[in-house]
Design a protein around this motif. Structure first.
Motif, PDB file in Angstrom:
ATOM      1  N   GLY A  35       0.820  -1.218   0.000  1.00 44.58           N
ATOM      2  CA  GLY A  35       0.000   0.000   0.000  1.00 44.58           C
ATOM      3  C   GLY A  35       0.844   1.254   0.000  1.00 44.58           C
ATOM      4  N   ALA A  36       1.893   1.267  -0.834  1.00 46.83           N
ATOM      5  CA  ALA A  36       2.790   2.428  -0.882  1.00 46.83           C
ATOM      6  C   ALA A  36       2.292   3.478  -1.867  1.00 46.83           C
ATOM      7  N   SER A  37       1.074   3.300  -2.393  1.00 46.40           N
ATOM      8  CA  SER A  37       0.571   4.236  -3.401  1.00 46.40           C
ATOM      9  C   SER A  37      -0.192   5.407  -2.798  1.00 46.40           C
ATOM     10  N   SER A  38      -0.278   5.461  -1.469  1.00 49.82           N
ATOM     11  CA  SER A  38      -1.139   6.473  -0.861  1.00 49.82           C
ATOM     12  C   SER A  38      -0.765   6.666   0.606  1.00 49.82           C
ATOM     13  N   GLY A  39      -1.118   7.834   1.143  1.00 52.96           N
ATOM     14  CA  GLY A  39      -1.108   8.063   2.588  1.00 52.96           C
ATOM     15  C   GLY A  39       0.188   7.708   3.303  1.00 52.96           C
ATOM     16  N   ARG A  74      -1.772  -2.349  -5.619  1.00 53.83           N
ATOM     17  CA  ARG A  74      -2.784  -2.963  -6.492  1.00 53.83           C
ATOM     18  C   ARG A  74      -3.042  -2.131  -7.741  1.00 53.83           C
ATOM     19  N   ASN A  75      -2.708  -0.848  -7.704  1.00 52.96           N
ATOM     20  CA  ASN A  75      -2.948   0.010  -8.864  1.00 52.96           C
ATOM     21  C   ASN A  75      -1.590   0.524  -9.358  1.00 52.96           C
ATOM     22  N   LEU A  76      -1.063  -0.125 -10.395  1.00 52.15           N
ATOM     23  CA  LEU A  76       0.316   0.165 -10.803  1.00 52.15           C
ATOM     24  C   LEU A  76       0.449   1.544 -11.438  1.00 52.15           C
ATOM     25  N   ASP A  77      -0.520   1.928 -12.280  1.00 53.18           N
ATOM     26  CA  ASP A  77      -0.435   3.252 -12.927  1.00 53.18           C
ATOM     27  C   ASP A  77      -0.387   4.351 -11.872  1.00 53.18           C
ATOM     28  N   LYS A  78      -1.283   4.225 -10.898  1.00 55.90           N
ATOM     29  CA  LYS A  78      -1.323   5.220  -9.824  1.00 55.90           C
ATOM     30  C   LYS A  78       0.012   5.245  -9.072  1.00 55.90           C
ATOM     31  N   THR A  79       0.579   4.065  -8.822  1.00 55.12           N
ATOM     32  CA  THR A  79       1.813   3.984  -8.042  1.00 55.12           C
ATOM     33  C   THR A  79       2.972   4.679  -8.774  1.00 55.12           C
ATOM     34  N   TYR A  80       3.102   4.400 -10.089  1.00 52.86           N
ATOM     35  CA  TYR A  80       4.150   5.088 -10.859  1.00 52.86           C
ATOM     36  C   TYR A  80       3.939   6.596 -10.838  1.00 52.86           C
ATOM     37  N   ASP A 139      15.766   4.776  -9.955  1.00 52.11           N
ATOM     38  CA  ASP A 139      16.424   3.549  -9.487  1.00 52.11           C
ATOM     39  C   ASP A 139      16.223   3.317  -7.983  1.00 52.11           C
ATOM     40  N   SER A 140      15.389   4.157  -7.337  1.00 54.95           N
ATOM     41  CA  SER A 140      15.203   4.004  -5.891  1.00 54.95           C
ATOM     42  C   SER A 140      13.983   3.161  -5.551  1.00 54.95           C
ATOM     43  N   TYR A 141      13.219   2.770  -6.571  1.00 50.64           N
ATOM     44  CA  TYR A 141      12.023   1.986  -6.265  1.00 50.64           C
ATOM     45  C   TYR A 141      11.695   1.003  -7.385  1.00 50.64           C
ATOM     46  N   THR A 142      10.952  -0.041  -6.988  1.00 46.54           N
ATOM     47  CA  THR A 142      10.438  -1.039  -7.922  1.00 46.54           C
ATOM     48  C   THR A 142       8.964  -1.188  -7.609  1.00 46.54           C
ATOM     49  N   VAL A 143       8.134  -1.217  -8.640  1.00 44.09           N
ATOM     50  CA  VAL A 143       6.699  -1.403  -8.420  1.00 44.09           C
ATOM     51  C   VAL A 143       6.328  -2.836  -8.762  1.00 44.09           C
ATOM     52  N   LEU A 144       5.681  -3.527  -7.827  1.00 44.72           N
ATOM     53  CA  LEU A 144       5.228  -4.902  -8.087  1.00 44.72           C
ATOM     54  C   LEU A 144       3.762  -5.031  -7.668  1.00 44.72           C
ATOM     55  N   PRO A 145       2.976  -5.776  -8.464  1.00 50.69           N
ATOM     56  CA  PRO A 145       1.550  -5.891  -8.157  1.00 50.69           C
ATOM     57  C   PRO A 145       1.248  -6.839  -7.003  1.00 50.69           C
ATOM     58  N   ILE A 146       0.330  -6.411  -6.156  1.00 54.04           N
ATOM     59  CA  ILE A 146      -0.213  -7.300  -5.124  1.00 54.04           C
ATOM     60  C   ILE A 146      -1.650  -6.871  -4.848  1.00 54.04           C
ATOM     61  N   ASP A 147      -2.531  -7.826  -4.679  1.00 58.19           N
ATOM     62  CA  ASP A 147      -3.865  -7.544  -4.154  1.00 58.19           C
ATOM     63  C   ASP A 147      -3.976  -8.329  -2.857  1.00 58.19           C
ATOM     64  N   LEU A 148      -3.900  -7.610  -1.743  1.00 60.76           N
ATOM     65  CA  LEU A 148      -3.917  -8.302  -0.448  1.00 60.76           C
ATOM     66  C   LEU A 148      -5.270  -8.917  -0.143  1.00 60.76           C
ATOM     67  N   GLY A 149      -6.270  -8.540  -0.916  1.00 59.11           N
ATOM     68  CA  GLY A 149      -7.588  -9.145  -0.748  1.00 59.11           C
ATOM     69  C   GLY A 149      -7.728 -10.451  -1.521  1.00 59.11           C
ATOM     70  N   SER A 150      -6.607 -11.005  -1.979  1.00 62.05           N
ATOM     71  CA  SER A 150      -6.610 -12.290  -2.685  1.00 62.05           C
ATOM     72  C   SER A 150      -5.356 -13.058  -2.295  1.00 62.05           C
ATOM     73  N   LEU A 151      -5.544 -14.209  -1.674  1.00 63.13           N
ATOM     74  CA  LEU A 151      -4.374 -14.946  -1.176  1.00 63.13           C
ATOM     75  C   LEU A 151      -3.519 -15.463  -2.330  1.00 63.13           C
ATOM     76  N   GLY A 152      -4.159 -15.775  -3.463  1.00 61.15           N
ATOM     77  CA  GLY A 152      -3.405 -16.186  -4.648  1.00 61.15           C
ATOM     78  C   GLY A 152      -2.481 -15.080  -5.111  1.00 61.15           C
ATOM     79  N   SER A 153      -2.976 -13.859  -5.082  1.00 64.88           N
ATOM     80  CA  SER A 153      -2.168 -12.717  -5.510  1.00 64.88           C
ATOM     81  C   SER A 153      -0.970 -12.500  -4.581  1.00 64.88           C
ATOM     82  N   VAL A 154      -1.172 -12.740  -3.274  1.00 62.98           N
ATOM     83  CA  VAL A 154      -0.064 -12.594  -2.320  1.00 62.98           C
ATOM     84  C   VAL A 154       1.041 -13.604  -2.668  1.00 62.98           C
TER      85      VAL A 154
END
Ligand code: NDP
Length: 317
Positions: free
Chosen positions: A9-13, A35-41, A52-67
């Motif tokens: 959840g580094a895309s906000s707040g 979970r929202n890559l466009d927003k995160t970038y 080079d200080s960050y990498t964006v990777l997708p995760i939806d914590l509301g889905s155990l498969g995604s974790v």
């Protein structure tokens, strides 16, 4: 060597400003697990993070498969892992009916607790391989987990009961950990009690054998974040003013992020099993202290039961 931290959840707040401080003040490489890559970038660019200080990777914590998929994708980057910051959360106070994860579990508890529970367990071995002398796991708590504190007295109060809902498999007709009627605000508070119990149980089980420092914190009331996006518009307008002028609990996103980053990176926060707070009324240059957690969150028997049932629900047991 540069250290790497994963922030959910580094895309906000709070998560976004913790990322900022970990990059700018502490020199970390930040894996923004979002979970929202466009927003995160976009927000990373807006805050001027060097590419080079960050990498964006997708995760939806509301889905155990995604974790699980996230953990694989992270390992493929071949980056070391020195710290994990479990920050993402949802708060949906106006829901009438529960939303469900793909597994059929109630979504607030899944996102805030079960997803992070699985993530912590899977990444323990990566953290153990860290060359850092003190790898860390930090899980966000909140004052509303604790009815002993002024900020935690407003009903509904969290109550895990005897975890009847978890025991029954947590799928329909169950939506609450205590097996009772769906109450979205209580679901959030219950999930935050589970976050603190998870931190304490991780400490008890793994601190001595792994050297990993596990901690939690309440960074203050960050009344302006998007966490309150699902509340009435009037609430969103009045809540920050109330916190600023009446309770004095208001903290900016920037300051909350700095506090969280300090708990992840500063030497003085290397106290495993601790829950850090800066108090409820904010004063300039206020120092942090280790605060006692709520009676439920310090109940060792409950912690163990919560751990075993969570392990079953996420498929680890
Ligand atoms: P925000 O809503 O601003 O940030 C929450 C973050 O979690 C966002 O990045 C959001 O992504 C992400 N997120 C939500 N659901 C998922 C999901 N299913 N998968 C992946 N990411 C997800 O809230 P805050 O910054 O206020 O909250 C951060 C943490 O701080 C929470 O743990 C909260 O409990 C805690 N906290 C907050 C306080 C406050 O007063 N605000 C006080 C005490 C603790 P997206 O950008 O896509 O929506």
């Amino acid at each position: 060597d540069q250290k790497t931290v994963i922030i959910t959840g580094a895309s906000s707040g709070v998560g976004l400003y913790a990322a900022k401080a970990l990059i700018q003040k502490w020199g970390y490489h930040v894996v923004m697990a979002c979970r929202n890559l466009d927003k995160t970038y976009r927000v990373a660019q807006e805050l001027g993070f060097p590419s080079d200080s960050y990498t964006v990777l997708p995760i939806d914590l509301g889905s155990l498969g995604s974790v699980r998929y996230f953990v694989q994708a992270f390992r493929e980057t071949k980056k070391p892992l020195d710290a994990l910051l479990c920050n993402a959360a949802i708060y949906m106070p106006l829901l009438k009916e529960p939303l469900r994860s793909p597994e059929g579990y109630e979504l607030t508890m899944t996102t805030n607790h079960l997803g992070h529970f699985l993530l912590c367990n899977l990444l323990l071995e990566d953290l153990q391989r860290s060359s850092s002398p003190e790898p860390r796991v930090v899980i966000l708590g909140t004052v509303t987990h604790n009815p002993d504190e002024l900020g935690g007295k407003i009903p509904p109060r969290p109550d895990l009961g005897n975890l009847e809902g978890f025991e029954a498999g947590f799928v329909e007709p169950h939506s609450m950990i205590d097996g009772k009627k769906f109450e979205p605000v209580k679901a959030y508070k219950d999930s935050k009690v589970c976050n603190v119990l998870t931190m304490r149980e991780l400490h008890r089980r793994y601190h001595d054998s792994t050297g990993i420092t596990f901690s939690s914190l309440y960074p203050g009331c960050v009344a302006t974040t998007a966490l309150f996006r699902n509340h009435y518009p009037l609430f969103q307008k009045l809540f920050p003013l109330f916190q600023k002028h009446i309770t004095g609990g208001f903290v900016s996103e920037e300051l909350a992020g700095e506090r969280v980053a300090d708990v992840v990176a500063a030497p003085e926060y290397n106290q495993s099993g601790s829950y850090w707070s800066w108090g409820n009324r904010q004063k300039k240059d206020r120092e942090s202290f280790v605060q006692q957690v709520s009676p439920q969150a310090r109940d060792d028997e409950k912690a163990e039961k919560m751990w075993d049932l969570s392990a079953q629900l996420v498929g680890l047991a």
